[in-house]
Design a protein around this motif. Structure first.
Motif, PDB file in Angstrom:
ATOM      1  N   ARG A  18       0.813  -1.218   0.000  1.00  0.00           N
ATOM      2  CA  ARG A  18       0.000   0.000   0.000  1.00  0.00           C
ATOM      3  C   ARG A  18       0.849   1.271   0.000  1.00  0.00           C
ATOM      4  NH1 ARG A  18      -4.681  -0.622   4.363  1.00  0.00           N
ATOM      5  NH2 ARG A  18      -3.321  -2.179   5.300  1.00  0.00           N
ATOM      6  N   LEU A 110       0.001 -13.408   7.926  1.00  0.00           N
ATOM      7  CA  LEU A 110       0.200 -13.098   9.351  1.00  0.00           C
ATOM      8  C   LEU A 110       0.268 -14.365  10.209  1.00  0.00           C
ATOM      9  CD1 LEU A 110       0.333 -10.969  11.604  1.00  0.00           C
ATOM     10  CD2 LEU A 110      -2.170 -10.874  11.565  1.00  0.00           C
ATOM     11  N   ASP A 133      -0.534  -0.333  13.232  1.00  0.00           N
ATOM     12  CA  ASP A 133      -1.617   0.199  14.062  1.00  0.00           C
ATOM     13  C   ASP A 133      -0.945   0.997  15.177  1.00  0.00           C
ATOM     14  OD1 ASP A 133      -4.232  -0.383  13.203  1.00  0.00           O
ATOM     15  OD2 ASP A 133      -3.981  -2.486  13.742  1.00  0.00           O
ATOM     16  N   TYR A 170     -10.472  -5.608   7.709  1.00  0.00           N
ATOM     17  CA  TYR A 170     -10.103  -6.164   9.014  1.00  0.00           C
ATOM     18  C   TYR A 170     -10.646  -7.581   9.233  1.00  0.00           C
ATOM     19  CZ  TYR A 170      -9.263  -1.250  10.176  1.00  0.00           C
ATOM     20  OH  TYR A 170      -8.794   0.036  10.197  1.00  0.00           O
ATOM     21  N   GLY A 171     -10.108  -8.223  10.286  1.00  0.00           N
ATOM     22  CA  GLY A 171     -10.774  -9.384  10.853  1.00  0.00           C
ATOM     23  C   GLY A 171     -11.941  -8.854  11.672  1.00  0.00           C
ATOM     24  N   GLU A 190     -12.158 -13.198   8.475  1.00  0.00           N
ATOM     25  CA  GLU A 190     -11.147 -12.272   7.947  1.00  0.00           C
ATOM     26  C   GLU A 190     -11.711 -11.478   6.779  1.00  0.00           C
ATOM     27  OE1 GLU A 190      -8.365 -11.408   9.217  1.00  0.00           O
ATOM     28  OE2 GLU A 190      -7.244 -10.495   7.592  1.00  0.00           O
ATOM     29  N   LYS A 191     -11.645 -10.176   6.893  1.00  0.00           N
ATOM     30  CA  LYS A 191     -11.993  -9.227   5.816  1.00  0.00           C
ATOM     31  C   LYS A 191     -13.293  -9.590   5.076  1.00  0.00           C
ATOM     32  CE  LYS A 191      -7.257  -7.659   5.371  1.00  0.00           C
ATOM     33  NZ  LYS A 191      -6.249  -8.584   5.811  1.00  0.00           N
ATOM     34  N   ILE A 203     -10.954  -6.398  14.475  1.00  0.00           N
ATOM     35  CA  ILE A 203      -9.751  -6.711  15.266  1.00  0.00           C
ATOM     36  C   ILE A 203      -8.696  -5.678  14.876  1.00  0.00           C
ATOM     37  CG2 ILE A 203      -7.971  -8.436  15.739  1.00  0.00           C
ATOM     38  CD1 ILE A 203      -9.977 -10.530  14.532  1.00  0.00           C
ATOM     39  N   ILE A 204      -8.116  -5.029  15.862  1.00  0.00           N
ATOM     40  CA  ILE A 204      -7.007  -4.116  15.565  1.00  0.00           C
ATOM     41  C   ILE A 204      -5.705  -4.759  16.040  1.00  0.00           C
ATOM     42  CG2 ILE A 204      -8.433  -2.057  15.431  1.00  0.00           C
ATOM     43  CD1 ILE A 204      -7.530  -1.389  18.302  1.00  0.00           C
ATOM     44  N   GLY A 205      -4.595  -4.187  15.646  1.00  0.00           N
ATOM     45  CA  GLY A 205      -3.323  -4.903  15.749  1.00  0.00           C
ATOM     46  C   GLY A 205      -2.687  -5.115  17.112  1.00  0.00           C
ATOM     47  N   TYR A 207      -2.826  -8.272  20.103  1.00  0.00           N
ATOM     48  CA  TYR A 207      -3.375  -9.559  20.507  1.00  0.00           C
ATOM     49  C   TYR A 207      -2.595 -10.054  21.723  1.00  0.00           C
ATOM     50  CZ  TYR A 207      -4.540  -9.853  15.407  1.00  0.00           C
ATOM     51  OH  TYR A 207      -4.964  -9.613  14.109  1.00  0.00           O
ATOM     52  N   GLN A 229      -4.046 -17.117   7.548  1.00  0.00           N
ATOM     53  CA  GLN A 229      -4.627 -16.025   8.337  1.00  0.00           C
ATOM     54  C   GLN A 229      -4.654 -16.364   9.833  1.00  0.00           C
ATOM     55  OE1 GLN A 229      -5.156 -13.159   7.180  1.00  0.00           O
ATOM     56  NE2 GLN A 229      -5.335 -13.460   4.968  1.00  0.00           N
ATOM     57  N   THR A 231      -6.544 -14.873  11.906  1.00  0.00           N
ATOM     58  CA  THR A 231      -7.970 -14.848  12.257  1.00  0.00           C
ATOM     59  C   THR A 231      -8.578 -16.252  12.152  1.00  0.00           C
ATOM     60  OG1 THR A 231      -8.087 -12.615  11.391  1.00  0.00           O
ATOM     61  CG2 THR A 231     -10.178 -13.740  11.671  1.00  0.00           C
TER      62      THR A 231
HETATM   63  C1  G1P Z   1      -4.300  -7.939   9.822  1.00  0.00           C
HETATM   64  C2  G1P Z   1      -5.238  -9.063  10.262  1.00  0.00           C
HETATM   65  C3  G1P Z   1      -6.641  -8.524  10.455  1.00  0.00           C
HETATM   66  C4  G1P Z   1      -6.636  -7.379  11.435  1.00  0.00           C
HETATM   67  C5  G1P Z   1      -5.647  -6.284  10.959  1.00  0.00           C
HETATM   68  C6  G1P Z   1      -5.477  -5.202  12.003  1.00  0.00           C
HETATM   69  O1  G1P Z   1      -4.666  -7.532   8.515  1.00  0.00           O
HETATM   70  O2  G1P Z   1      -5.210 -10.088   9.303  1.00  0.00           O
HETATM   71  O3  G1P Z   1      -7.484  -9.546  10.941  1.00  0.00           O
HETATM   72  O4  G1P Z   1      -7.918  -6.845  11.556  1.00  0.00           O
HETATM   73  O5  G1P Z   1      -4.358  -6.836  10.716  1.00  0.00           O
HETATM   74  O6  G1P Z   1      -4.684  -4.162  11.532  1.00  0.00           O
HETATM   75  P1  G1P Z   1      -3.661  -6.676   7.581  1.00  0.00           P
HETATM   76  O7  G1P Z   1      -3.766  -5.256   8.049  1.00  0.00           O
HETATM   77  O8  G1P Z   1      -2.308  -7.253   7.782  1.00  0.00           O
HETATM   78  O9  G1P Z   1      -4.190  -6.857   6.196  1.00  0.00           O
END
Ligand code: G1P
Length: 294
Positions: A18, A110, A133, A170-171, A190-191, A203-205, A207, A229, A231
């Motif tokens: 990105r 991930l 994040d 996101y998840g 997931e997404k 879900i934010i980054g 855990y 994944q 997730t």
């Molecule tokens: C990853 C995870 C996703 C989560 C996100 C948070 O996605 O796979 O579940 O919600 O981080 O930032 P990515 O951002 O790597 O695509």
């Protein structure tokens, strides 16, 4: 073996698509927010929670992460000679952190990145920090999650309510509220497409996970986007044990996205004592000129 959360994993082997072309030869994790690379904010956040050991999952073009947390003799000498003590202290702090690196040969997702950390984690609970994040210093999200882990002895995921059209980034979970900001998770996806999303709780980054996730990850098949994944693995773990979500209502920047990255940069600059006054004036002038141009 620690019963408490003393280790953190930083997946950092992604391709950073990105942010291309900026990330063609440099890690996304090293993009600065004002004067610190993104990954350093995450490391400092974990240090503030008394996490003592860090493992960074790296890949191709990620050498500068290792250099960033290593000694820089020439630079240190120069700062010493020119009496820049404060800067020297800040640079030196980075070498004191107990950091290790595991290389993820292929960016397989991930879930696969987390599996790479198994030899380091062994039999302990651990934190996962996604450094794009950004949680500003002063927020206690990770600490609150660790406290919740101590109480529940179960994995805890950070959640945030996002606009429904954004769930596809996101998840997403479906969950049942237990108390205040704590949800017992019923399922994860997931997404998802917004039309099929079980909720708008993303879900934010951050855990807190337990080592029983590794056996599941070892058998995991590629999921969304052809990647393993995390997730999906957590969704399987859910059949064996309760998993909780902690709904965060503080400030978070999705700095893996260009707009989120810019917002973080502006807010951190506004809070930076050396920059704040001049930057505020600049923003004021920009806004005034934009209004005039309308
Ligand atoms: C990853 C995870 C996703 C989560 C996100 C948070 O996605 O796979 O579940 O919600 O981080 O930032 P990515 O951002 O790597 O695509």
């Amino acid at each position: 073996m620690s019963e408490d959360v003393k280790k953190a994993i930083f997946p950092a082997a992604g391709l950073g698509t990105r942010f291309l072309p900026a990330t063609k030869a440099s890690p996304k994790e090293m993009l600065p927010i004002v004067d610190k690379p993104m990954i350093q904010y995450g490391v400092e956040e974990a240090l503030a929670c008394d996490i003592q050991e860090f493992i960074i999952i790296t890949g191709k073009h990620k050498r500068s992460i290792e250099d960033h947390f290593d000694y820089a003799f020439e630079l240190e000498e120069k700062l010493k000679k020119s009496g820049k003590d404060k800067l020297l202290e800040e640079i030196n702090r980075l070498n004191q952190i107990k950091l290790g690196y595991i290389r993820q040969g292929y960016a397989l997702g991930l879930g696969h990145a987390i599996l790479c950390a198994k030899p380091f984690v062994k039999d302990e609970p651990f934190a996962v920090i996604l450094s794009d994040d950004i949680i500003p210093p002063g927020e206690t999200l990770l600490l609150d999650m660790i406290k919740l882990y101590r109480k529940l002895k179960s994995p805890v995921l950070a959640l945030e309510k996002v606009p429904l059209q954004e769930v596809k980034r996101y998840g997403v979970i479906s969950g049942t509220k237990e108390w205040d900001s704590v949800f017992r998770i019923n399922s994860l996806v997931e997404k998802p497409d917004p039309a099929q999303a079980p909720s708008s709780m993303a879900i934010i980054g951050r855990y807190i996970l337990t080592p029983d996730i590794f056996d599941i990850l070892a058998k995991a098949k590629p999921g969304k986007g052809g990647e393993v994944q995390l997730t999906d693995a957590i969704n399987i773990l859910l059949q064996k044990r309760p998993i909780y979500g902690y709904l965060f209502s503080g400030k978070r920047y999705d700095a893996g996205d260009k707009l989120g990255y810019l917002k973080a940069t502006v807010d951190f600059a506004l809070n930076n004592p050396d920059l704040s006054k001049a930057f505020k004036k600049y923003l004021f002038d920009v806004t005034r000129n934009m209004k005039r141009a309308k």
